[in-house]
Design an enzyme around this catalytic site. Structure first.
Site, PDB file in Angstrom:
ATOM      1  N   ARG A 309       1.219  -1.287  -0.225  1.00 34.91           N
ATOM      2  CA  ARG A 309      -0.202  -0.026  -0.034  1.00 34.91           C
ATOM      3  C   ARG A 309       1.084   1.297   0.297  1.00 34.91           C
ATOM      4  O   ARG A 309       0.293   2.152  -0.925  1.00 34.91           O
ATOM      5  CB  ARG A 309      -1.121  -0.291   1.020  1.00 34.91           C
ATOM      6  N   ARG A 415       2.164  -1.768   6.922  1.00 36.02           N
ATOM      7  CA  ARG A 415       1.062  -3.257   7.428  1.00 36.02           C
ATOM      8  C   ARG A 415       0.946  -3.714   6.212  1.00 36.02           C
ATOM      9  O   ARG A 415       0.245  -2.634   5.067  1.00 36.02           O
ATOM     10  CB  ARG A 415       0.143  -2.685   7.939  1.00 36.02           C
TER      11      ARG A 415
END
Lengths: 602, 230
Positions: A309, A415
């Site tokens: 991301r 993450r």
């Protein structure tokens, strides 16, 4: 004298999202009395917003998957500043936690042979996310809620914690108010678990609800606990950008997992232009291979849209800044194109991504089965948080535990999607287990009446002042400061400017006032939340200044490269004599067997 | 009812207007909200008399040349402004017997289910517990049968459990007696207001009514039951 009601529990859990609920269930199953505090009503926590799924190496779809691959994917995604022990426990225990949910009534989507179906997601080598369409978070929270209400847990809804109460070093309870009538409450507890989620409301463009004001982070910090990795904020690459009122609302990564592609205003699929070296071997060489990957071809590598991301968000940001963005300052996310590949594409999209279909139809008047969406980065998640022991989730203060987003370690600098829901259940369970054990071994501490008096007085101050600023206005200004100066691309000078801005905002908060009475008064609640927002904003900014390199969720324009020296420690913050103190917390050497796993996985 | 004025901009939803009013003139105006994306079911209200989620109701679908009325859900006791006391719903849910799975199908403790066998249950599990169906149900709203009738939300919840392929519990007796399924006369008002488009009446309530009929009013089954009791 301040009036308040006192409650007593062996274990008190603050926060009723996935981590808090799972912790409460575990503690209660261990035979201790459990109180569960919800900031909102039960079942409404931000966990409901999780869409894509929960990562667990069950190998139902691709039997090459196992904990070792999941572990090395998580470490790679986190750029190796993760707590490796947490990443190991998470990868090993997630499958069992997912199966447990099924035993409690969760209904996951199925494979053809009747097992739990798993889908592709960014940074995961194999299809790994157990899911229910694009509403997995709702399934998780509802399953835990419906199981938990039969466990004898005392649920305190619409209660907000103002501060942690201490007896010496030990946390022995909390001071709180209930929203409905604004009355104060004291909760005595032998052990307290923080599971309060994230800090997204510090930013203007965010996928987080009003609750995400960093309460647990700030409560722990002011009680003297250590926070780490606060500079690592995840900007999810795909939030809605239009119309203005929905800016920031999440568009699940599942869209890309199902074959959605990113294009700029020139119609170019720009993600193929910038593939980081350490992911080159795992990434598709052309669009055709990428498409085959999304359709389950095991010989294909994933398309670049499914890179981590942090990277995808930066690429989108670059396209927009270079003038190749969409009309409203985003880029295009196109799932409609799959009609070239699938005969019944429109029905397929509605079945696989039902809430995305409705979200765009209702809020943006746009049919995602025919038209590309406009998307851009949105503040989504904080990797940083309360420093905890990997096995027990104990914080640096006796009696205080933390789990889920407000705790830190498993994710490192970034993450992976899907690792959050599994984090909640793996470490929620562990926090519940070890907090219950602590409660069995220790009695109640004593509550300091003077602390309660002063906290109550401070909480009521906004009512005593007249003609001060509206807390909502101050919150908006704070969001502007963080969005503009400590956002996706960071510079030292701008961040120093942010610190000045935060100091001024702090003064304004101390002069703010609220109207009306203490009955369900959102203005007052916001005034109290502001203290937490300011604390976490300062921690984010100071930590980001300290890390003079770019890694994962931290991108420094003045230090655009990774610096190996910064891979050796986590940046930690602690309150010392009322001031924020920064230190470097060395990352322990990884044991040889885990190093071998990483090498083996390439 | 209090009048507020605020400026409407493109794409705004009713909840944005409420937030704008809080920031401009009434910071103590009480409302519940969380996700602002139609996923948590917190901001239920009656907008121009219609039960809706404030976060999913765009102002350009409403005539804003006239005042827009926003009221709390009326089937529950009012607390303040847009907030009503919905705690009754949480009490009702606790009375419904929890999920009880059959023994696992495989040695590793897992089960096997076909997607086609769970489609129906997944439809029910989309529920976001906004309680708009409870709000619009005339048995609760007009006849105030909260003591005798659990309302559409908990009939859907019961249906999700009863139709769960792994569940072994039986809730049919309670549905008939304590939970008052007979009160529902299938006017389908609940189905119409469901923001998740769950076909509450046709897919959940009617099949449950049929189970009650089969169990309690089928003469053959009644006879079998009679013998079983002995």
């Amino acid at each position: 004298m301040i009036e308040y009601t006192t409650y007593e529990h062996d274990v008190l859990v603050i926060g009723a999202g996935g981590a808090g609920l799972r912790a409460a269930i575990e503690a209660s199953a261990a035979g201790v009395s459990v109180g569960l505090i919800c900031k909102s009503l039960l079942g409404k926590a931000h966990t409901v917003m999780a869409e894509g799924g929960m990562a667990a190496a069950m190998g139902n779809v691709d039997d090459r998957d196992n904990w070792k691959v999941h572990f090395s994917d998580t470490m790679r995604g986190g750029q190796y500043v993760n707590n490796w022990r947490m990443a190991e426990l998470h990868a090993k225990e997630a499958p069992e936690r997912v199966r447990e949910l099924e035993a409690w009534g969760a209904v996951f989507d199925r494979t053809k042979d009747g097992k739990i179906l798993q889908r592709n997601f960014g940074g995961h080598r194999y299809p790994r996310l157990a899911h229910v369409g694009d509403r997995t978070g709702l399934e998780l929270i509802r399953t835990l809620q419906d199981h938990g209400i039969h466990q004898g847990i005392d649920v305190h809804m619409e209660v907000t914690v103002i501060s942690l109460l201490k007896d010496g070093d030990r946390v022995v309870g909390v001071f709180a108010y209930e929203r409905e009538h604004g009355r104060f409450r004291v909760f005595k507890a032998k052990a307290v678990i923080l599971a309060t989620g994230g800090v997204g409301r510090a930013y203007k463009i965010t996928s987080n609800s009003w609750e995400g004001t960093g309460d647990g982070h700030a409560l722990a910090y002011h009680a003297g606990a250590e926070l780490i990795d606060m500079e690592f904020i995840q900007f999810h690459p795909t939030g809605m950008v239009w119309p203005p009122s929905v800016r920031g609302i999440l568009v699940t990564e599942g869209v890309r997992g199902e074959g959605g592609i990113l294009k700029n205003s020139e119609g170019k699929r720009f993600m193929f232009d910038d593939i980081p070296d350490n992911y080159k071997a795992q990434t598709a060489s052309d669009p055709e291979e990428g498409w085959r990957y999304t359709q389950g071809d095991k010989s294909a590598n994933r398309p670049p849209e499914l890179l981590t991301r942090d990277h995808v968000a930066r690429c989108i940001n670059r396209e927009v800044k270079a003038g190749r963005g969409s009309p409203h300052g985003g880029v295009y996310l196109d799932i409609a194109w799959i009609k070239e590949k699938l005969p019944n594409a429109s029905e397929h999209i509605k079945k696989k991504l039902p809430s995305m279909y409705h979200q765009f139809m209702q809020l943006a008047n746009l049919d995602i089965t025919t038209t590309p969406m406009e998307v851009g980065p949105t503040t989504h998640y904080i990797m940083g948080g309360i420093r905890v022991d990997a096995d027990t989730q104990a914080s640096t203060l006796p009696g205080l535990y933390a789990a889920g987003e407000c705790a830190s370690g498993i994710n490192g600098a970034n993450r992976l999607g899907g690792n959050s829901l599994s984090d909640l259940i793996v470490f929620g369970k562990r926090a519940g287990e070890y907090a219950a054990q602590f409660a069995k071994e220790n009695g109640h501490g004593s509550i300091d009446a003077a602390q309660i008096e002063s906290e109550a007085k401070r909480a009521l101050e906004p009512f005593d002042r007249e003609g001060g600023e509206n807390p909502f206005v101050i919150q908006n200004n704070l969001q502007d400061v963080m969005q503009k100066l400590v956002g996706i691309v960071r510079l030292e000078d701008e961040m120093k400017e942010a610190l000045d801005g935060l100091a001024k905002l702090n003064e304004r908060v101390s002069r703010s006032s609220v109207t009306g009475n203490i009955d369900f008064n959102p203005g007052w609640h916001t005034a109290l939340d502001l203290r937490n927002l300011l604390t976490v904003s300062e921690a984010i900014t100071r930590s980001a200044i300290e890390r003079k390199e770019s890694r994962g969720g931290q991108f420094r324009e003045d230090y655009p490269d990774k610096d190996p020296a910064f891979a050796k420690f986590n940046v930690a913050v602690r309150e010392v004599d009322g001031l924020m103190q920064i230190s470097h917390e060395p990352i322990p050497e990884m044991p040889a067997e885990l190093k071998a796993v990483i090498e083996e996985m390439g | 009812m209090v009048d507020y004025r605020t400026e409407v901009s493109e794409g705004m939803v009713v909840l944005d207007a409420v937030h704008q009013i809080q920031a401009e003139s009434a910071p103590d105006l009480a409302c519940r909200w969380n996700c602002k994306a139609g996923k948590c079911g917190s901001c239920s209200a009656e907008i121009n008399g219609k039960p809706k989620l404030m976060c999913m109701t765009r102002l350009d679908t409403i005539d804003v040349t006239k005042p827009v009325t926003i009221e709390p859900m009326r089937a529950f006791p009012p607390i303040k402004d847009l907030i009503s006391d919905i705690s009754w719903n949480y009490e009702v849910k606790k009375r419904i017997k929890k999920f009880k799975p059959r023994p696992p199908d495989a040695a590793d403790g897992t089960w096997r289910m076909q997607q086609s066998d769970i489609d129906r249950v997944q439809e029910f599990r989309k529920c976001i517990e906004c309680y708009l169906c409870q709000d619009v149900c005339h048995v609760l709203r007009d006849h105030v049968k909260h003591e005798e009738f659990i309302g559409p939300r908990f009939l859907v919840y019961s249906a999700a459990l009863e139709m769960h392929p792994l569940d072994t519990e039986d809730r049919v007796d309670e549905l008939k007696d304590e939970f008052g399924i007979g009160y529902c006369n299938i006017t389908k008002c609940c189905t119409k207001v469901c923001p998740e488009h769950i076909t509450i009446t046709d897919n959940a309530i009617i099949p449950l009514k049929e189970r009650v009929v089969d169990e309690h009013y089928d003469p053959l089954k009644k006879l079998v039951k009679l013998f079983r009791r002995k």
